[in-house]
Enzyme design. Structure first.
Site, PDB file in Angstrom:
ATOM      1  N   ASP A 125       7.953   0.762  37.170  1.00 43.17           N
ATOM      2  CA  ASP A 125       8.706   0.207  36.047  1.00 43.17           C
ATOM      3  C   ASP A 125       9.892   1.094  35.718  1.00 43.17           C
ATOM      4  O   ASP A 125       9.745   2.178  35.153  1.00 43.17           O
ATOM      5  CB  ASP A 125       7.779   0.070  34.838  1.00 43.17           C
ATOM      6  CG  ASP A 125       8.412  -0.745  33.725  1.00 43.17           C
ATOM      7  OD1 ASP A 125       9.658  -0.827  33.679  1.00 43.17           O
ATOM      8  OD2 ASP A 125       7.666  -1.285  32.896  1.00 43.17           O
ATOM      9  N   ASP A 329      16.512  -3.717  36.330  1.00 36.91           N
ATOM     10  CA  ASP A 329      15.107  -3.634  35.953  1.00 36.91           C
ATOM     11  C   ASP A 329      14.222  -4.095  37.105  1.00 36.91           C
ATOM     12  O   ASP A 329      14.490  -5.134  37.721  1.00 36.91           O
ATOM     13  CB  ASP A 329      14.853  -4.506  34.714  1.00 36.91           C
ATOM     14  CG  ASP A 329      13.419  -4.440  34.246  1.00 36.91           C
ATOM     15  OD1 ASP A 329      12.851  -3.321  34.235  1.00 36.91           O
ATOM     16  OD2 ASP A 329      12.843  -5.487  33.900  1.00 36.91           O
TER      17      ASP A 329
END
Ligand code: NAG
Ligand code: NAG
Ligand code: NAG
Length: 450
Positions: A125, A329
């Protein structure tokens, strides 16, 4: 980071990325190749929702439209989370916010925790500094997971509540007079809550060991089910994995994300400076002090075919105060643009795909039921242009000829300010995050077989 020393075996390591595609995949089928070992500098990366996902929890494969709808709503909540971070900013904490904890990751790597090492999966992440791991005895954690058992590890250490580290945890439980009790903390979001103990243990990734790695050991989860794997926070904030290993990896990593359709464990996460591409197009990283973990870049436009589409400059402008701008992301699957930017891209795509009726499917509004010729889409960054191969722009049904533009606007009724360049648009590229030099690089690299 107190005690977070990296015993260094390799100068750089590459983690094979395992791609996870939620909901869509049946349990890892027997046709799936065995996961290659994480050799010397190589860590395998998997897609969470792919046909060979190591999570492999979903027994029923929904229809293609159902899969898209699932992903789209998952992305919508991810976007709200990223947007809330960008707007408000939060205290740095070695654990995710409730919202983040309750999300399913897109990509996972394998790691080992404790002495002797216990295997676990960690979500990759890039927008999170958190480190959390489901621990044995956790009530409410998914039963399918094999949690980390602290009592079976001789190197495990509970962080005492009197430690300065504990003051950085969110909502720490009241500390005893001696300050020696374990540092417990909690997170609540909507009707969900999590309790964890701030802990340290040796984390092995490929051939390296991070001694005294600080993480939240999950003890209780209520409400929405927590995902079954831990979290590897690759954000650039002060308590992230990058910060805890900066003496060895110098806050530098790259990945090649495989397509979720791939059966192969072919993606890699490479940590450190060694082995990174030398010839690579780069664009400056922008720093937002209100949200230090996010990787902001300066996207200046989008080209569809030969046309730079008319996007109002305010839709792309970087503004640390409001959080507006563009981030990369790894946890969002399909790129989301603020409404005026998306509309400009979509309108030009539709204009170029003439003659075929447009339909909507599973949260995507530019789909065609017949075979069409898609225009080339290029993302324009300050100093770098990234032309996306068609597989990064178009999602196709496995059967039939339906295809959709793999991008969307901000979720309905929400006035978000963030443009999010998501994993599908990054796949089959080596994406380099070079924090010390303040840059992000892109190089085409085919890491998905077919
Ligand atoms: C995995 O990749 C290798 C090499 O690219 C290829 O030979 C093999 O067929 C692939 N396996 C699957 C299941 O896609
Ligand atoms: C295209 O196919 C989808 C799924 O079968 C259907 O819902 C939609 O109405 C069709 N659209 C057109 C324009 O034919
Ligand atoms: C973004 O790039 C444009 C074009 O190079 C430049 O004019 C602008 O100042 C940049 N914005 C930031 C915040 O760096």
């Amino acid at each position: 980071m107190g005690g977070a020393m990296l015993s260094r075996i390799a100068a750089a390591m590459t983690l094979q990325l395992v791609v996870m595609v939620s909901g869509g995949a049946a349990a890892a089928a027997s046709s799936c190749p065995a996961t290659p070992p994480d050799t010397g500098a190589t860590l395998q990366v998997s897609h969470a929702f792919g046909p060979c996902s190591p999570l492999g929890t979903s027994a029923t494969a929904p229809s293609w439209a159902g899969f898209l709808a699932d992903q789209s709503s998952r992305d919508a909540s991810r976007l709200l989370y990223l947007d809330s971070l960008a707007v408000r900013g939060r205290a740095y904490a070695p654990i995710a916010s409730g919202r983040q904890l309750l999300q399913t990751p897109t990509y996972v790597v394998r790691a080992r925790l404790g002495t002797p090492p216990q295997p676990l999966l960690l979500a990759v992440d890039t927008s999170n500094d958190a480190a959390w791991i489901p621990c044995a005895g956790c009530t409410g954690c998914p039963t399918s997971a094999s949690p980390f058992n602290p009592s079976a590890s001789s190197s495990f250490r509970a962080v005492p509540c009197g430690s300065p580290l504990c003051t950085q945890a969110p909502n720490p439980t009241p500390c005893s007079a001696t300050g020696k009790a374990a540092c417990g903390f909690s997170l609540t979001y909507a009707d969900s809550s999590l309790q964890a103990a701030l802990s340290q243990d040796a984390l092995a990734v490929a051939t390296d060991v991070v001694k005294g790695y600080t993480f939240g050991c999950l003890q209780r989860a209520t409400g929405t089910a927590a995902p079954p794997q831990g979290l590897l926070g690759l954000g650039r904030g002060p308590l992230s994995f990058l910060a805890q290993t900066k003496d060895t990896y110098h806050s530098t990593f790259s990945y090649c994300l495989p397509s979720f359709k791939s059966l192969n464990f072919s993606g890699t996460l490479r940590l450190g400076r060694a082995g990174q591409p030398q010839r690579i197009k780069t664009t400056p990283l922008l720093a937002n002090p209100h949200r230090s973990s996010l990787y902001y870049v300066n996207m200046t436009g989008v080209r569809v075919g030969k046309t730079v589409v008319p996007i109002p400059p305010s839709a792309l402008a970087f503004d640390p105060a409001t959080g507006a701008g563009t981030v990369l992301d790894s946890g969002t699957m399909f790129t989301r643009l603020v409404a005026p930017a998306y509309a400009a891209v979509r309108d030009e795509v539709r204009r170029r795909v003439r003659g075929a009726p447009v339909s909507s499917l599973g949260g995507f509004d530019t789909c065609f039921n017949v075979t069409v010729k898609w225009p080339v889409v290029t993302l324009l960054f300050d100093g770098a242009q990234v032309t996306l191969p068609e597989e990064n722009v178009v999602i196709r049904s496995t059967y039939g000829s339906t295809s959709c533009l793999a991008m969307a606007a901000a979720p309905d009724g929400v006035n978000t300010v963030l443009n999010v360049i998501a994993s599908m648009q990054q796949q089959n590229h080596r994406v380099l995050f070079d924090v010390p030099n303040g840059r992000v690089g892109f190089a085409r690299e085919r890491c998905t077989a077919a």
